[in-house]
Structures are given as structure tokens and as C-alpha cells.
Design a protein around this motif. Structure first.
Motif, mmCIF file in Angstrom:
data_model
loop_
_atom_site.group_PDB
_atom_site.id
_atom_site.type_symbol
_atom_site.label_atom_id
_atom_site.label_comp_id
_atom_site.label_asym_id
_atom_site.label_seq_id
_atom_site.Cartn_x
_atom_site.Cartn_y
_atom_site.Cartn_z
ATOM 1 N N ASP A 69 23.073 -19.794 74.238
ATOM 2 C CA ASP A 69 23.103 -18.346 74.656
ATOM 3 C C ASP A 69 22.838 -17.636 73.334
ATOM 4 O O ASP A 69 23.901 -17.686 72.560
ATOM 5 N N PRO A 70 21.990 -16.722 73.303
ATOM 6 C CA PRO A 70 21.711 -15.974 72.037
ATOM 7 C C PRO A 70 22.721 -15.228 71.761
ATOM 8 O O PRO A 70 23.159 -14.752 70.753
ATOM 9 N N GLY A 71 23.282 -14.473 72.871
ATOM 10 C CA GLY A 71 24.235 -13.206 72.945
ATOM 11 C C GLY A 71 25.536 -13.999 72.180
ATOM 12 O O GLY A 71 26.086 -13.484 71.551
ATOM 13 N N LEU A 72 25.878 -14.920 73.095
ATOM 14 C CA LEU A 72 27.093 -15.802 72.489
ATOM 15 C C LEU A 72 27.136 -16.120 70.905
ATOM 16 O O LEU A 72 27.910 -16.216 70.016
ATOM 17 N N LEU A 73 25.980 -16.594 70.599
ATOM 18 C CA LEU A 73 25.601 -17.006 69.375
ATOM 19 C C LEU A 73 25.982 -15.795 68.354
ATOM 20 O O LEU A 73 26.219 -15.874 67.225
ATOM 21 N N ARG A 74 25.318 -14.547 68.726
ATOM 22 C CA ARG A 74 25.595 -13.514 67.792
ATOM 23 C C ARG A 74 26.917 -13.144 67.542
ATOM 24 O O ARG A 74 27.717 -13.034 66.493
ATOM 25 N N VAL A 75 28.001 -13.290 68.748
ATOM 26 C CA VAL A 75 29.399 -13.111 68.425
ATOM 27 C C VAL A 75 29.971 -14.146 67.646
ATOM 28 O O VAL A 75 30.709 -13.953 66.611
ATOM 29 N N PHE A 76 29.692 -15.455 67.878
ATOM 30 C CA PHE A 76 30.331 -16.529 67.124
ATOM 31 C C PHE A 76 29.848 -16.453 65.642
ATOM 32 O O PHE A 76 30.669 -16.562 64.867
ATOM 33 N N GLY A 77 28.459 -15.980 65.301
ATOM 34 C CA GLY A 77 28.250 -16.131 63.847
ATOM 35 C C GLY A 77 28.835 -15.023 63.152
ATOM 36 O O GLY A 77 29.301 -15.248 61.981
ATOM 37 N N GLU A 78 29.248 -13.759 63.890
ATOM 38 C CA GLU A 78 30.272 -12.960 63.228
ATOM 39 C C GLU A 78 31.679 -13.438 63.153
ATOM 40 O O GLU A 78 32.055 -13.093 61.938
ATOM 41 N N LEU A 79 32.255 -14.140 63.826
ATOM 42 C CA LEU A 79 33.588 -14.425 63.722
ATOM 43 C C LEU A 79 33.689 -15.583 62.718
ATOM 44 O O LEU A 79 34.723 -15.929 62.191
ATOM 45 N N ILE A 80 32.765 -16.610 63.072
ATOM 46 C CA ILE A 80 33.164 -17.785 62.031
ATOM 47 C C ILE A 80 33.004 -17.715 60.578
ATOM 48 O O ILE A 80 33.465 -18.388 59.845
ATOM 49 N N GLU A 81 32.289 -16.607 60.202
ATOM 50 C CA GLU A 81 31.817 -16.512 58.532
ATOM 51 C C GLU A 81 33.284 -16.328 57.690
ATOM 52 O O GLU A 81 33.634 -17.102 56.863
ATOM 53 N N ASP A 82 34.221 -15.536 58.520
ATOM 54 C CA ASP A 82 35.717 -15.576 57.819
ATOM 55 C C ASP A 82 36.757 -16.215 58.492
ATOM 56 O O ASP A 82 37.759 -15.904 58.234
ATOM 57 N N SER A 83 36.473 -17.178 59.203
ATOM 58 C CA SER A 83 37.237 -17.927 60.139
ATOM 59 C C SER A 83 37.647 -18.755 59.397
ATOM 60 O O SER A 83 36.925 -19.699 58.559
ATOM 61 N N PRO A 84 38.932 -19.504 59.600
ATOM 62 C CA PRO A 84 39.574 -20.976 58.946
ATOM 63 C C PRO A 84 39.103 -22.006 59.636
ATOM 64 O O PRO A 84 39.061 -22.962 59.181
ATOM 65 N N LEU A 85 38.520 -21.817 60.835
ATOM 66 C CA LEU A 85 37.643 -22.953 61.598
ATOM 67 C C LEU A 85 36.575 -23.046 60.972
ATOM 68 O O LEU A 85 35.806 -24.154 61.444
ATOM 69 N N ARG A 86 35.824 -22.391 60.103
ATOM 70 C CA ARG A 86 34.515 -22.715 59.481
ATOM 71 C C ARG A 86 34.570 -23.712 58.497
ATOM 72 O O ARG A 86 35.477 -24.229 57.885
ATOM 73 N N VAL A 87 33.325 -24.702 58.778
ATOM 74 C CA VAL A 87 33.211 -26.033 57.915
ATOM 75 C C VAL A 87 32.788 -25.423 56.704
ATOM 76 O O VAL A 87 32.448 -24.310 56.395
ATOM 77 N N PRO A 88 33.203 -26.432 55.702
ATOM 78 C CA PRO A 88 32.620 -26.081 54.429
ATOM 79 C C PRO A 88 31.340 -25.536 54.244
ATOM 80 O O PRO A 88 30.376 -26.301 54.844
#
Length: 199
Positions: free
Chosen positions: A180-199
């Protein structure tokens, strides 16, 4: 810190199903733990109420429970599956939904729907029912995106663990087709500074 995962109030039935899945395949159990955290983070970023976050958390925890019934030669294959075995693997989504519907987990209908449809694709090319766009339940679309991110960042017999930047390139390439492109936009913003981000 990772986002707070809602307290799961579904009791021993959910715990027993997850324990059975983890005993069948510990790697799948670890994957599901990570998908829970990613899914809840995305649900929170979407502003979903805590009641829906709980449903998503449970469905994410159990999204691969149908693999309990997947034969060893398929589940533990060291190579990419051939066409016949891939058809067998695809059964796990509907099987998992059926298992949940035989449980006494509250809200099992919503949870089972999310599990059944977490491999549907936004363009209708997924499985088991070929749903497309917003016909795919929102909970399933959230779990699907979290599942894809974690799977790409995790070493598998047929591919190495990919770095975050490469995962995001793949997901953005699949926007509108797989995810879903809309969900991906939200995910892309949250994951950049998230501790859940992979290396």
C-alpha cells in the motif's frame, strides 16, 4: 525505545498457539516477534486506537501460525521453492486463519482476516484470494508491510540480510504493486529514526 506493544489480554489460547509455532520453527517465532513491534509502530503512526493496535499485535504474532502444518521439506528448504512446493507454502495464510477461527481468542474474526490476507498484494496479485487495494483489510496491509521489511532484513537460506537502504529501495519499487503506497509513506517516515530499523 521500541513502541509500547498493547497488553495482550487474550490469555492462554494465543500463548499456546504462539508456543506451538515457535517450537515448530524458532526462526519463525523470532520473526513474528519483530513483525509485532513493526506492525504496532505503524498502527500507532497511523493513529489507530489501542483496541485496533491490540488486534494487529495478536494477528502479527500469529501471522505465520499456519506454518505449523507446512511439511518440513517445504518449511526448511535450503533453496528457493519450486512451483509445486511454493503452492504448498502459500496455504499457510488460509490455514492460519482457520486455526485461529477454531480458537476462543476474542475478536478472532478480525484476527483471522488479517492473518488470511497478509500476503495479498495491493495490485491483486497476492494470495489466497487475490484481493486488491482497500479491499485488503487494513490490519493485513499493515502486517504485510512489516513482514516484508523484516523478511528482507533477515538472512534466509536463499538470500542474505539486506541493509535498510536497500530494503527501502525494494519496498518503494513495490509501492502500488505489492504494498500500500500510503502506508509505505508513513512507514518510511517512522522507520528512519526508529530503534526497529535494521542496520
Amino acid at each position: 525505545m521500541p513502541p509500547d506493544v498493547p497488553e495482550l489480554s487474550q490469555g492462554s489460547c494465543m500463548a499456546a498457539l504462539f508456543a506451538a509455532m515457535r517450537a515448530r520453527d524458532p526462526a519463525t517465532g523470532r520473526h513474528c516477534d519483530r513483525v509485532v513491534a513493526l506492525s504496532v509502530a505503524l498502527a500507532q503512526a497511523c493513529g489507530l486506537p489501542e483496541s485496533e493496535q491490540e488486534v494487529i499485535a495478536i494477528a502479527a504474532r500469529l501471522h505465520d501460525v499456519g506454518k505449523i502444518g507446512t511439511p518440513d521439506r517445504v518449511l526448511f528448504s535450503p533453496t528457493r521453492l519450486d512451483r509445486e512446493d511454493w503452492e504448498i507454502m502459500k496455504l499457510h495464510a488460509a490455514t492460519g486463519a482457520g486455526i485461529i477461527m477454531h480458537s476462543d481468542i476474542p475478536q478472532r474474526e478480525q484476527i483471522a482476516l488479517a492473518v488470511r490476507h497478509h500476503h495479498e498484494h495491493f495490485d491483486g496479485s497476492g494470495y489466497p484470494d487475490g484481493l486488491a487495494g482497500e479491499d485488503i483489510p487494513l490490519h493485513a496491509r499493515i502486517i504485510s508491510l512489516a513482514d516484508s521489511y523484516d523478511a528482507l532484513g533477515d538472512a534466509r537460506p536463499y538470500h542474505p540480510a539486506l541493509p535498510h537502504a536497500e530494503i527501502m529501495r525494494i519496498l518503494n519499487r513495490e509501492a502500488g504493486s505489492k504494498c500500500d503506497p500510503g502506508l509505505l509513506r508513513v512507514f518510511g517516515e517512522l522507520i528512519e529514526d526508529s530503534p526497529l530499523r535494521v542496520p
